[in-house]
Each structure stands twice: as C-alpha cells, then as structure tokens.
Design a protein around this motif. Structure first.
Motif, PDB file in Angstrom:
ATOM      1  N   ALA A   1       0.849  -1.229  -0.137  1.00 52.17           N
ATOM      2  CA  ALA A   1      -0.026  -0.034   0.076  1.00 52.17           C
ATOM      3  C   ALA A   1       0.784   1.336  -0.014  1.00 52.17           C
ATOM      4  CB  ALA A   1      -0.710   0.081   1.290  1.00 52.17           C
ATOM      5  N   HIS A   2       2.075   1.241   0.800  1.00 52.88           N
ATOM      6  CA  HIS A   2       2.705   2.194   0.648  1.00 52.88           C
ATOM      7  C   HIS A   2       3.508   2.501  -0.552  1.00 52.88           C
ATOM      8  CE1 HIS A   2       2.990   3.250   4.843  1.00 52.88           C
ATOM      9  NE2 HIS A   2       3.474   2.316   5.266  1.00 52.88           N
ATOM     10  N   GLN A   3       3.787   1.488  -1.402  1.00 49.49           N
ATOM     11  CA  GLN A   3       4.281   1.562  -2.822  1.00 49.49           C
ATOM     12  C   GLN A   3       3.150   2.264  -3.736  1.00 49.49           C
ATOM     13  OE1 GLN A   3       7.415   0.582  -4.329  1.00 49.49           O
ATOM     14  NE2 GLN A   3       7.950   0.506  -2.327  1.00 49.49           N
ATOM     15  N   LEU A   4       1.898   1.769  -3.537  1.00 46.56           N
ATOM     16  CA  LEU A   4       0.952   2.695  -4.418  1.00 46.56           C
ATOM     17  C   LEU A   4       0.751   4.133  -4.133  1.00 46.56           C
ATOM     18  CD1 LEU A   4      -1.929  -0.131  -4.175  1.00 46.56           C
ATOM     19  CD2 LEU A   4      -0.463   0.257  -6.062  1.00 46.56           C
ATOM     20  N   ASP A   5       0.858   4.436  -2.688  1.00 47.66           N
ATOM     21  CA  ASP A   5       0.707   5.425  -2.108  1.00 47.66           C
ATOM     22  C   ASP A   5       1.941   6.448  -2.922  1.00 47.66           C
ATOM     23  OD1 ASP A   5       0.340   7.905  -0.838  1.00 47.66           O
ATOM     24  OD2 ASP A   5       1.042   7.126   1.184  1.00 47.66           O
ATOM     25  N   GLU A   6       3.162   5.955  -3.013  1.00 47.52           N
ATOM     26  CA  GLU A   6       4.380   6.786  -3.302  1.00 47.52           C
ATOM     27  C   GLU A   6       4.513   6.650  -4.930  1.00 47.52           C
ATOM     28  OE1 GLU A   6       7.059   4.675  -1.198  1.00 47.52           O
ATOM     29  OE2 GLU A   6       6.565   5.482   0.744  1.00 47.52           O
ATOM     30  N   GLU A   7       3.590   5.954  -5.775  1.00 46.03           N
ATOM     31  CA  GLU A   7       3.991   6.188  -7.276  1.00 46.03           C
ATOM     32  C   GLU A   7       3.977   7.442  -7.943  1.00 46.03           C
ATOM     33  OE1 GLU A   7       1.475   3.499  -9.158  1.00 46.03           O
ATOM     34  OE2 GLU A   7       1.926   1.785  -8.290  1.00 46.03           O
ATOM     35  N   ASP A   8       3.150   8.440  -7.103  1.00 48.16           N
ATOM     36  CA  ASP A   8       3.056   9.750  -7.830  1.00 48.16           C
ATOM     37  C   ASP A   8       4.211  10.569  -7.211  1.00 48.16           C
ATOM     38  OD1 ASP A   8       2.131  10.288  -5.258  1.00 48.16           O
ATOM     39  OD2 ASP A   8       0.501  11.348  -5.723  1.00 48.16           O
ATOM     40  N   GLY A   9       5.071   9.980  -6.293  1.00 44.82           N
ATOM     41  CA  GLY A   9       6.268  10.667  -5.939  1.00 44.82           C
ATOM     42  C   GLY A   9       6.003  11.300  -4.562  1.00 44.82           C
ATOM     43  N   SER A  10       4.978  11.391  -4.028  1.00 39.63           N
ATOM     44  CA  SER A  10       4.810  11.809  -2.701  1.00 39.63           C
ATOM     45  C   SER A  10       3.838  10.959  -1.757  1.00 39.63           C
ATOM     46  CB  SER A  10       4.064  13.273  -2.947  1.00 39.63           C
ATOM     47  OG  SER A  10       2.592  13.055  -3.368  1.00 39.63           O
ATOM     48  N   ALA A  11       4.440  10.610  -0.597  1.00 37.31           N
ATOM     49  CA  ALA A  11       3.659   9.739   0.285  1.00 37.31           C
ATOM     50  C   ALA A  11       2.587  10.691   1.031  1.00 37.31           C
ATOM     51  CB  ALA A  11       4.515   8.964   1.197  1.00 37.31           C
ATOM     52  N   ASN A  12       1.321  10.501   0.611  1.00 39.88           N
ATOM     53  CA  ASN A  12       0.290  11.267   1.173  1.00 39.88           C
ATOM     54  C   ASN A  12      -1.042  10.750   1.591  1.00 39.88           C
ATOM     55  OD1 ASN A  12      -0.698  11.130  -1.245  1.00 39.88           O
ATOM     56  ND2 ASN A  12      -0.266  13.270  -1.985  1.00 39.88           N
ATOM     57  N   GLY A  13      -0.990   9.364   1.454  1.00 37.78           N
ATOM     58  CA  GLY A  13      -2.131   8.765   1.847  1.00 37.78           C
ATOM     59  C   GLY A  13      -3.054   8.737   0.622  1.00 37.78           C
ATOM     60  N   ALA A  14      -2.443   8.898  -0.825  1.00 40.16           N
ATOM     61  CA  ALA A  14      -3.506   8.980  -1.818  1.00 40.16           C
ATOM     62  C   ALA A  14      -2.716   8.177  -3.001  1.00 40.16           C
ATOM     63  CB  ALA A  14      -3.997  10.417  -2.125  1.00 40.16           C
ATOM     64  N   PRO A  15      -3.448   6.970  -3.380  1.00 44.18           N
ATOM     65  CA  PRO A  15      -2.528   6.373  -4.728  1.00 44.18           C
ATOM     66  C   PRO A  15      -3.095   7.166  -5.789  1.00 44.18           C
ATOM     67  CG  PRO A  15      -4.550   5.325  -3.883  1.00 44.18           C
ATOM     68  CD  PRO A  15      -4.549   6.330  -2.879  1.00 44.18           C
ATOM     69  N   ILE A  16      -2.330   6.852  -7.084  1.00 47.01           N
ATOM     70  CA  ILE A  16      -2.863   7.292  -8.215  1.00 47.01           C
ATOM     71  C   ILE A  16      -4.206   6.924  -8.586  1.00 47.01           C
ATOM     72  CG2 ILE A  16      -2.658   7.367 -10.684  1.00 47.01           C
ATOM     73  CD1 ILE A  16       0.447   6.944 -10.316  1.00 47.01           C
ATOM     74  N   LEU A  17      -5.227   7.766  -8.792  1.00 52.65           N
ATOM     75  CA  LEU A  17      -6.651   7.380  -9.006  1.00 52.65           C
ATOM     76  C   LEU A  17      -7.032   7.510 -10.507  1.00 52.65           C
ATOM     77  CD1 LEU A  17      -8.103   9.642  -5.981  1.00 52.65           C
ATOM     78  CD2 LEU A  17      -7.492   7.016  -6.078  1.00 52.65           C
TER      79      LEU A  17
END
Length: 217
Positions: free
Chosen positions: A133-149
């Motif tokens: 889940a952390h990997q999904l969260d960080e795919e856009d370059g920032s760790a903020n609790g939001a994956p790419i939607l």
C-alpha cells in the motif's frame, strides 16, 4: 496457492485469472533477494507476489514501477534510525520491524510475519498489504495517503473522506477509545492508508460497521 494465499479461493474465476496474470508479470519484473541466511524459494516468491498483486485487481497498473527488489529476512529485522537530539546532537536509535517500504527500489519483509499474515485472514494485519500500500501511495512521487486515482476529479472526494476518517482515528487514539482501525494508522495519513488497506481486505465487514478492534472475535 490456496494454502499460502487463502484469499485466492474467495475470488471469482475471472478475478483468479486476472490475479494469475498479474503474478506472472510481477515475478518476471521484480527481483527477490534473501537476507539473514534465507534462501528464496518459489513458495516465498509466489506468496508475496500474490498478496502484492491482490492490491492491483481491477486497476490500471504498471506493477509497482518504483520497485526493483523485494528483500526477505527469515524473521523480524533491526534497522538504525538517526534523529536529532538535545544540543544539536544526532542520536542513533534502532527499531525491530516486520516490513519496510522504500520510496525507490526496495520492499523489505520478514518471511515469518508474511506467513502469519497469510494464514490468519481476520486479524486485520497483513504485512504485504501494508508495505505494498505504501508503494501504491508513493507512485506519484509523494507519500500522502493517496494512490494514483483513475480521474483527477476523484482526488477532492478522496482527500475529504480520508481526512475526516484520519482525524477521527487520531481523536480515538488520543482519547484512548477503541477503533475499527489499528491505531498505528493515526501516525500520519500515509500509515492511515496502509492500515486501512489491511483492514479493507482482512476485516471488511467490521470496518464498514465501525466495529472496534477490541470487539472482534
């Protein structure tokens, strides 16, 4: 797969086929490395890959593009952290972990915790779900609790709902109230998303009903 990935038997035939395809691509693209004397086996690779790929069902995905290697220890592992101390000193502290996600390159897992997570579907804890889940969260370059939607228009609703539920969990933690999510999720929105991902798969009925951890059977 059924013994180490009990979730597989609960999927529809269509989802099973999709998951199998994701696993094959994941195993072809990612490297597994044993640490602490652990020899990597097909069981280890498939168990971890299957749980990681469950998070990809029905998603447009590049298969965790920032991830290169999964490092697997036989047991929990110790990491060092450096943090500022009094009078400008730098203090070294150690932590014992079952999993860790690096923003670029690696996920680190303890195999015994992966196995325990896999066998118990209802404890609300799954280290593979959490770290990926952390990997999904960080795919856009920032760790903020939001994956790419899928659509930009979805981010506003995501932020509103996540922000409200995160604030509720923080209040529960501060006031010592039981909650439906592991209160480690009150650390920050990033950990909230990872903890909520675990609960979504492991305890979805209780999560939806808001049943506190202490009341689960």
């Amino acid at each position: 797969m059924g013994r180490n990935v009990p979730f597989y038997g609960r999927l529809s035939p269509e989802d099973q086929r999709e998951l199998q395809g994701h696993i094959q691509i994941f195993l072809a693209e990612k490297r597994f490395e044993g640490c602490g004397g652990l020899a990597i086996t097909d069981e280890i690779r498939v168990t971890i890959a299957a749980h990681a790929c469950l998070l990809l069902l029905h998603r447009e995905t590049d298969y965790y593009p920032l991830l290169v290697t999964i490092l697997v220890y036989p047991h929990t592992f110790v990491v060092s952290r450096y943090q500022p101390g009094p009078a400008g000193q730098v203090i070294e502290a150690t932590q014992t972990l079952a999993g860790e996600s690096w923003r670029h390159g690696n996920v680190v897992l303890a195999w015994d915790d992966v196995q325990h997570s896999a066998f118990d579907l209802h404890d609300g804890h799954n280290v593979v779900f959490h770290e990926f889940a952390h990997q999904l969260d960080e795919e856009d370059g920032s760790a903020n609790g939001a994956p790419i939607l899928p659509r930009r228009s979805m981010y506003r609703a995501w932020a509103r709902i996540l922000g409200s539920d995160y604030a509720e969990l923080v209040r529960d933690a501060e006031q010592g109230r039981p909650s439906a999510l592991d209160q480690y999720g009150a650390t920050n929105p990033t950990e909230f998303f990872a903890v909520a991902t675990e609960a979504f798969f492991e305890t979805p009925v209780n999560l939806r009903a808001g049943i506190p951890n202490s009341m689960r059977n």
